[in-house]
Design a protein around this motif. Structure first.
Motif, PDB file in Angstrom:
ATOM      1  N   SER A  33      -5.657   3.599   2.158  1.00  0.00           N
ATOM      2  CA  SER A  33      -5.639   2.146   2.369  1.00  0.00           C
ATOM      3  C   SER A  33      -5.034   1.462   1.150  1.00  0.00           C
ATOM      4  CB  SER A  33      -7.048   1.614   2.625  1.00  0.00           C
ATOM      5  OG  SER A  33      -7.858   1.746   1.488  1.00  0.00           O
TER       6      SER A  33
ATOM      7  N   ASP B 159     -10.122  -2.294   2.788  1.00  0.00           N
ATOM      8  CA  ASP B 159      -9.851  -1.535   4.010  1.00  0.00           C
ATOM      9  C   ASP B 159     -10.304  -0.075   3.891  1.00  0.00           C
ATOM     10  OD1 ASP B 159      -8.775  -3.503   5.629  1.00  0.00           O
ATOM     11  OD2 ASP B 159      -6.721  -3.173   4.943  1.00  0.00           O
TER      12      ASP B 159
ATOM     13  N   ILE C 157     -10.638   2.730   6.586  1.00  0.00           N
ATOM     14  CA  ILE C 157      -9.544   3.620   6.971  1.00  0.00           C
ATOM     15  C   ILE C 157      -9.795   5.014   6.396  1.00  0.00           C
ATOM     16  CG2 ILE C 157      -7.062   4.049   6.687  1.00  0.00           C
ATOM     17  CD1 ILE C 157      -6.654   1.006   6.724  1.00  0.00           C
TER      18      ILE C 157
ATOM     19  N   ILE D 187     -14.947  -4.728   6.860  1.00  0.00           N
ATOM     20  CA  ILE D 187     -13.824  -5.078   5.991  1.00  0.00           C
ATOM     21  C   ILE D 187     -14.327  -5.966   4.860  1.00  0.00           C
ATOM     22  CG2 ILE D 187     -11.655  -6.375   5.847  1.00  0.00           C
ATOM     23  CD1 ILE D 187     -10.921  -5.338   8.561  1.00  0.00           C
TER      24      ILE D 187
ATOM     25  N   ASP E 188      -2.570  -0.448   5.925  1.00  0.00           N
ATOM     26  CA  ASP E 188      -3.644  -1.431   5.990  1.00  0.00           C
ATOM     27  C   ASP E 188      -4.185  -1.497   7.414  1.00  0.00           C
ATOM     28  OD1 ASP E 188      -1.625  -2.787   7.376  1.00  0.00           O
ATOM     29  OD2 ASP E 188      -1.255  -4.211   5.767  1.00  0.00           O
ATOM     30  N   THR E 189      -5.215  -2.308   7.606  1.00  0.00           N
ATOM     31  CA  THR E 189      -5.849  -2.404   8.924  1.00  0.00           C
ATOM     32  C   THR E 189      -4.870  -2.862   9.988  1.00  0.00           C
ATOM     33  OG1 THR E 189      -8.081  -2.773   8.045  1.00  0.00           O
ATOM     34  CG2 THR E 189      -7.617  -3.643  10.231  1.00  0.00           C
TER      35      THR E 189
ATOM     36  N   LEU F 185     -14.855  -4.691  13.076  1.00  0.00           N
ATOM     37  CA  LEU F 185     -14.498  -4.621  11.665  1.00  0.00           C
ATOM     38  C   LEU F 185     -14.752  -5.913  10.894  1.00  0.00           C
ATOM     39  CD1 LEU F 185     -11.068  -2.736  11.890  1.00  0.00           C
ATOM     40  CD2 LEU F 185     -13.310  -1.751  11.387  1.00  0.00           C
TER      41      LEU F 185
END
Length: 543
Positions: free
Chosen positions: A346, A351, A354, A394, A445-446, A469
């Protein structure tokens, strides 16, 4: 129920901002991406240090090679404020610098040429922070083995790699061409670091051996800076090649027999993970387990292992089902990070789901490979007992702040929910494999993750990701009976939430497509209790 601490790893509260605290200048210096950081791309680290175990001190340098991506005369590197900057040398001249908290702003005598490749040598010394409860707080762990010999290791995820060496301490930039790690330690001990062992050199001063030997290691792949590690001890080296992959184990001398037997689990794990997630991402650096005086950490190609050669999580089952005792949690979880966290990284610690959500999911994937779907579902649903749903997964971007520790189990169960939304296992495993291979050795990233799954499933899963999230609560499915007909809707913070869900009525399975507005089915029910919602397949509340 009190939450069980999980790897890898939960950072102690003093290292993280609480939800009520406003970000400070120190936070933004550590977690932010300002021009002094984005103007250059790290190519290689050449770390050369001497560790004095009696003084618990380090002296040495990091030779940092980088490419200039924006014309600049100033860059930011990082080294904790308790460590000493001895000098920073560029083209045989010492550079001026200014320290602000843990940030070191370095001035060059003239602007660096765009796209040029440069290098500087950052000399430093000092006594790094000693961890009080590794790996949940960062720092060095100084211990002794059963024979009284020194046993030392470092862990620094979250708190930052700059606690022990000068570095661009941001997940957004990994050295493109890896790192060389040269660590001098007292004779009679071994240092194990990441990558391949390339030799040891007895050190001399004025032509006389000084009682130290330098152990040299080389990583060829990009690597998270918090994954770079040292492990010092009276190690025995076990090696074998399994289907073309080098497996190496460095264990304390007294544990050789236990390790030979216990680490046989690595082979079926590799078979499983490579079939589901693709080839081991760091084959040219090899795979290692290194015994450590703390529980574990996902140090790339040198996974820290401290689970005492027993199954479960220090002998306990985090799922409460008994299934968690069928495997060694540290071996499986921390090795899963080689795909998710080390290979796929991430960009921002906000994040970190991940890393942790996907890796926690690998536990149930391993169980499914070994024991079948039903046991895997039983295990992953048992892990719900560790979810609090008190704050979002998050975190806050740009300030080195992770989100809730729910990123582990809740992140994994989100993936299990996505699997059942898709309702096509062949497609699910192809998508997961493609995800791992598409973003191999990449920083994402997300938004990238969500876009990928939207494209590959052909569904708009954005509202689903957002609810799980970005909000603390999970979706609530509301059911009611209107005359004899079943009605249903979602109650969520995410606007325009839609997600299919499966139910059973009198043993027959149906799929509903709820939204935030009431819908009526054609199904008749005598009483609402006749409706069974498949909450093992979909992580939701039901009212």
């Amino acid at each position: 129920m009190k939450k069980i601490l999980v790897l890898s790893f939960i950072i102690s509260s003093f290292q993280l901002l609480s939800a009520q605290e406003a970000p400070t200048r120190k936070d933004t210096l550590q977690g932010g991406l300002r021009p002094e950081r984005t103007c250059f791309d790290v190519l290689h680290y050449d770390l050369n240090i001497k560790i004095n175990l009696e003084e618990k001190s380090i002296v040495g340098y990091n030779n940092i090679s980088f490419k200039v991506v924006n014309t600049t005369s100033k860059i930011q590197l990082d080294l904790f404020a308790n460590m000493q900057v001895d000098s920073i040398v560029f083209n045989a001249e010492k550079l001026n610098y200014k320290r602000e908290f843990n940030a070191v702003f370095i001035d060059f005598p003239s602007p660096l040429t765009l796209k040029s490749e440069q290098s500087l040598k950052f000399y430093y010394s000092g006594k790094p922070i000693i961890a009080k409860n590794a790996p949940w707080d960062g720092g060095f762990t100084y211990s002794k083995d059963r024979n009284g010999k020194p046993w030392v290791a470092v862990s620094c995820e979250g708190i930052g790699a700059s606690l022990w060496y000068p570095v661009k301490d941001s997940q957004s930039d990994e050295p493109d061409f890896g790192v060389t790690i040269k660590v001098a330690i007292p004779n009679g001990l071994m240092n194990v670091s990441n990558g391949r062992f390339i030799g040891s050199v007895p050190l001399e001063e004025n032509g006389i051996k000084n009682g130290y030997t330098r152990w040299d290691w080389e990583v060829k792949n990009p690597i998270n800076t918090y994954s770079i590690t040292v492990n010092i001890g009276d190690y025995v080296h076990l090696h074998e090649n399994y289907k073309g992959l080098d497996l190496d184990y460095y264990v304390l001398r007294d544990n050789e027999a236990a390790a030979r037997m216990h680490f046989e689990e690595v082979k079926p794990m590799m078979d499983c993970f490579q079939s589901k997630f693709g080839k081991y991402p760091f084959a040219d650096d090899g795979y290692k387990l290194v015994e450590t005086p703390y529980l574990g950490m996902e140090h790339q190609s040198a996974v820290a292992y401290g689970n005492k050669y027993i199954n479960g999580y220090l002998g306990s089952d985090r799922s409460g089902t008994g299934i968690g005792l069928l495997f060694d949690y540290i071996t499986i979880h921390e090795s899963g990070h080689e795909w998710f966290g080390n290979s796929i990284t991430s960009k921002d610690s906000a994040d970190m789901w991940i890393h942790e959500g996907f890796t926690t999911y690998t536990e149930s994937v391993y169980i499914e490979c070994q024991y079948g779907y039903d046991k895997a579902q039983q295990y992953i649903n048992g892990c719900k007992l560790n979810i609090e749903n008190l704050s979002p997964i998050i975190g806050t971007y740009g300030v080195n702040k992770e989100g809730s520790t729910d990123m582990y189990e809740k992140g994994a169960i989100l993936l299990n929910t996505l699997r059942h939304i898709l309702n096509n296992d062949d497609k699910w495993w192809k998508i997961l494999l493609k995800y791992s291979e598409t973003f191999r050795h990449k920083i994402i990233d997300t938004e990238t993750v969500v876009s990928f799954f939207n494209t590959e499933t052909g569904m708009n899963l954005t509202p689903v990701f957002n609810q799980y999230l970005k909000y603390a609560a999970i979706p609530k499915l509301e059911l009611r009976k209107n005359k004899s007909k079943l009605e249903f809707r979602w109650k969520t913070e995410e606007a325009k939430f839609n997600m299919p869900v499966d139910i059973k009525i009198k043993g027959k399975k149906y799929r509903l497509y709820p939204t935030n507005s009431w819908k009526k089915t054609k199904y008749s029910v005598n009483k609402i209790q006749d409706v069974e919602v498949l909450t093992n397949d979909f992580y939701i509340n039901v009212d």
